[in-house]
Design a protein around this motif. Sequence first.
Motif: not given
Length: 115
Positions: A37-51
């Motif tokens: 997952y990733r979280q950019a400044p000022g943004k919510q954490r989001e899924l990038v990839a999973r397996i």
Amino acid sequence: QVQLVESGGGLVQPGGSLRLSCAASGRIFAINVMGWYRQAPGKQRELVARIANGGGPNYAGSVKERFTISRDNAKNTVYLQMNILNPEDTAVYYCNLHQETLDYWGKGTLVTVSS
């Protein structure tokens, strides 16, 4: 208890590549899903990839065709190969392990894409 340790973040120029690694240790069950997952400044954490172990990968639309997730079940390690990086990919990247309805998180590794 589960521990996740990420590595591989850093500064890269637009168009460049980075490879993230995450090693899990502790009480790891046979059936689990590992991901990033990733979280950019000022943004919510989001899924990038999973397996899942033994399953196919899932990607966020914004990274499909550029990022590749893989795992080594013998080492309880998940990787994220990131290509053609752009400034919008700048974020703290967190490793996640999901098993038995619980989520475990790493401390995160910073990826900065800038010229």
